[in-house]
Write a protein that holds these residues in place. Structure first.
Motif, PDB file in Angstrom:
ATOM      1  N   VAL A  24      34.231  -0.951  19.642  1.00  0.00           N
ATOM      2  CA  VAL A  24      33.116  -0.252  20.294  1.00  0.00           C
ATOM      3  C   VAL A  24      33.459  -0.120  21.769  1.00  0.00           C
ATOM      4  CG1 VAL A  24      30.708  -0.428  21.007  1.00  0.00           C
ATOM      5  CG2 VAL A  24      31.348  -0.984  18.661  1.00  0.00           C
ATOM      6  N   VAL A  25      33.385   1.104  22.281  1.00  0.00           N
ATOM      7  CA  VAL A  25      33.684   1.365  23.683  1.00  0.00           C
ATOM      8  C   VAL A  25      32.411   1.855  24.352  1.00  0.00           C
ATOM      9  CG1 VAL A  25      35.243   2.473  25.308  1.00  0.00           C
ATOM     10  CG2 VAL A  25      35.959   2.136  22.926  1.00  0.00           C
ATOM     11  N   GLY A  26      31.909   1.101  25.318  1.00  0.00           N
ATOM     12  CA  GLY A  26      30.665   1.452  25.976  1.00  0.00           C
ATOM     13  C   GLY A  26      30.879   1.917  27.402  1.00  0.00           C
ATOM     14  N   PHE A  27      30.072   2.899  27.802  1.00  0.00           N
ATOM     15  CA  PHE A  27      30.171   3.470  29.143  1.00  0.00           C
ATOM     16  C   PHE A  27      28.895   3.247  29.953  1.00  0.00           C
ATOM     17  CE2 PHE A  27      33.410   5.431  26.664  1.00  0.00           C
ATOM     18  CZ  PHE A  27      34.459   5.667  27.548  1.00  0.00           C
ATOM     19  N   GLY A  28      28.047   2.330  29.480  1.00  0.00           N
ATOM     20  CA  GLY A  28      26.832   2.013  30.202  1.00  0.00           C
ATOM     21  C   GLY A  28      25.645   2.818  29.733  1.00  0.00           C
ATOM     22  N   GLY A  29      24.455   2.406  30.191  1.00  0.00           N
ATOM     23  CA  GLY A  29      23.250   3.130  29.866  1.00  0.00           C
ATOM     24  C   GLY A  29      22.549   2.603  28.629  1.00  0.00           C
ATOM     25  N   TYR A  30      21.457   3.287  28.265  1.00  0.00           N
ATOM     26  CA  TYR A  30      20.592   2.783  27.206  1.00  0.00           C
ATOM     27  C   TYR A  30      21.143   2.941  25.804  1.00  0.00           C
ATOM     28  CZ  TYR A  30      19.128   7.711  27.493  1.00  0.00           C
ATOM     29  OH  TYR A  30      19.116   9.078  27.546  1.00  0.00           O
ATOM     30  N   VAL A  31      22.264   3.634  25.640  1.00  0.00           N
ATOM     31  CA  VAL A  31      22.933   3.685  24.338  1.00  0.00           C
ATOM     32  C   VAL A  31      23.931   2.543  24.223  1.00  0.00           C
ATOM     33  CG1 VAL A  31      24.448   5.050  22.844  1.00  0.00           C
ATOM     34  CG2 VAL A  31      22.621   6.175  24.115  1.00  0.00           C
ATOM     35  N   ALA A  32      24.534   2.175  25.343  1.00  0.00           N
ATOM     36  CA  ALA A  32      25.579   1.148  25.317  1.00  0.00           C
ATOM     37  C   ALA A  32      25.027  -0.238  25.025  1.00  0.00           C
ATOM     38  CB  ALA A  32      26.343   1.140  26.640  1.00  0.00           C
ATOM     39  N   GLY A  73      23.035  10.013  26.998  1.00  0.00           N
ATOM     40  CA  GLY A  73      22.026  10.202  28.037  1.00  0.00           C
ATOM     41  C   GLY A  73      22.379  11.302  29.005  1.00  0.00           C
ATOM     42  N   THR A  74      23.280  11.027  29.934  1.00  0.00           N
ATOM     43  CA  THR A  74      23.654  12.000  30.962  1.00  0.00           C
ATOM     44  C   THR A  74      25.125  12.365  30.828  1.00  0.00           C
ATOM     45  OG1 THR A  74      24.342  10.333  32.572  1.00  0.00           O
ATOM     46  CG2 THR A  74      21.999  10.918  32.529  1.00  0.00           C
TER      47      THR A  74
END
Length: 374
Positions: A112-120, A25-26
């Motif tokens: 799986v490592v997520g950093f937030g947002g609509y992909v996470a 996303g950003t």
């Protein structure tokens, strides 16, 4: 025929780990994910790192440019709070989770490592109960995706103390080594030549996030004469969808507008002071390189950008101006005297030393590798 070995069991069996990062996303989501990826590859050169993204996100440009594989999934729109509708997984969410799960299975994800947002969010839901999850939250006010992911994550890393999210471990924000190891004085001449800036003039760096910021663009370009008259050179990233026309003043240091800064390391090296938004990544990078800052927090949302800027302000390394107060007159009143005061700039730069966590990339990489059993 034996069952295939999945997740942590595969890595524990001695095979090279496969890490899937979800931070599209950003730039604020993508850059920490890529900094983590770089750190993983330094610690485990045999590892494979794959990024999840959507077809419209900035990751389509940034991820391949850094040499990592990008897998596209449908985005999931995020409501402002957890609702029964979200928990029942409406059709759009269910479809995205199904496609994401297929990607995780195909690449053999170990974590799986997520950093937030609509992909996470779809990544967390697809990995739940199947693949270990690590969550990283950059802001003191966690987003919905990370609140959901934290419920079933193996580890939860946060940037700052006091972040209200389950199982939080403070590690800081992963930053690129080109930023944390930056020697600004050594690169200054090269950086100013690269951007076509005056080699000797005090120099102001201006940016408003990856897409630019109209209020910052208008205020700084509106003060171009005052900046030129004070002998200040300017490097201004106005955003790829914006245009910026600035009057030239012969014999004065150049005001250089650019759509986007591919080489942030050189931009930081060229500058003496920065005017910018205070997203989590920007605030962390500016402090890490020791740049005095004038932060202009985004006026929308939950006030997280003002929270991000406050530690540097409290330390004497930055000033903060409300978006609505930023005008050409305010630039002339506040920014011009700061940039031209070499002693004050030096003191503010020294005050930035010690802010943040320079080793956050490798600390998080070790957490990630531990989560997948290596």
């Amino acid at each position: 025929m034996s069952e295939p070995v999945k997740g942590a069991e595969r890595s524990a069996a001695g095979k090279a780990p496969t890490i899937v990062v979800a931070g599209g996303g950003t730039a604020g989501h993508i850059e920490p994910a890529l900094a983590l990826a770089d750190a993983v590859m330094r610690l485990r050169p045999d590892a494979k790192v794959i990024a999840l993204g959507t077809e419209r996100g900035l990751e389509n440009k940034l991820v391949p440019a850094r040499g990592y594989q990008l897998e596209l999934i449908p985005p999931v729109p995020l409501p402002r709070k957890v609702t029964t509708e979200l928990l029942r997984m409406p059709l759009k969410v269910r479809d995205s989770v199904k496609q994401t799960r297929a990607v995780l299975d195909r690449v053999g994800a170990d974590v799986v490592v997520g950093f937030g947002g609509y992909v996470a969010l779809p990544a967390y839901l697809a990995a739940r109960g199947r693949t270990p999850i690590v969550v990283h939250e950059a802001n003191k006010s966690p987003g919905l995706a990370n609140k959901v992911g934290a419920r079933f994550a193996a580890r939860v890393a946060v940037a700052v103390p006091g972040t209200p999210i389950a199982k939080a471990e403070v590690v800081g924000i992963p930053l690129r080594r080109s930023i944390t190891s930056l020697d600004r004085p050594a690169l200054r001449a090269e950086a100013r030549e690269f951007f076509g800036l005056d080699p000797d003039a005090p120099t102001l760096l201006v940016f408003g996030g990856s897409q630019g910021a109209r209020s910052i663009n208008d205020a700084l370009s509106g003060a171009a004469k005052e900046l030129a008259d004070a002998g200040i050179g300017v490097l201004h990233a106005h955003g790829p969808k914006n245009t910026l026309v600035v009057q030239e003043f012969p014999g004065k240091p150049a005001y250089v507008p650019v759509p986007y800064l591919e080489r942030m390391d050189l931009a930081y090296a060229a500058a003496d002071v920065v005017v910018c938004r205070s997203g989590a990544m920007a605030a962390a990078e500016v402090s890490a390189v020791g740049l005095p800052a004038v932060f202009v927090p985004l006026p929308h949302g939950n006030g997280e950008q003002a929270i991000n800027a406050q530690p540097a302000v409290d330390a004497g390394a930055a000033l903060m101006v409300a978006d609505g107060d930023l005008t050409p007159a305010k630039v002339a009143e506040l920014v011009v005297p700061l940039v031209t005061d070499a002693e004050r700039v030096k003191k503010m730069s020294a005050a930035a030393v010690g802010l943040g966590h320079r080793e956050a990339d490798e600390v998080l990489a070790k957490i990630v590798l531990e989560a997948c059993g290596v």
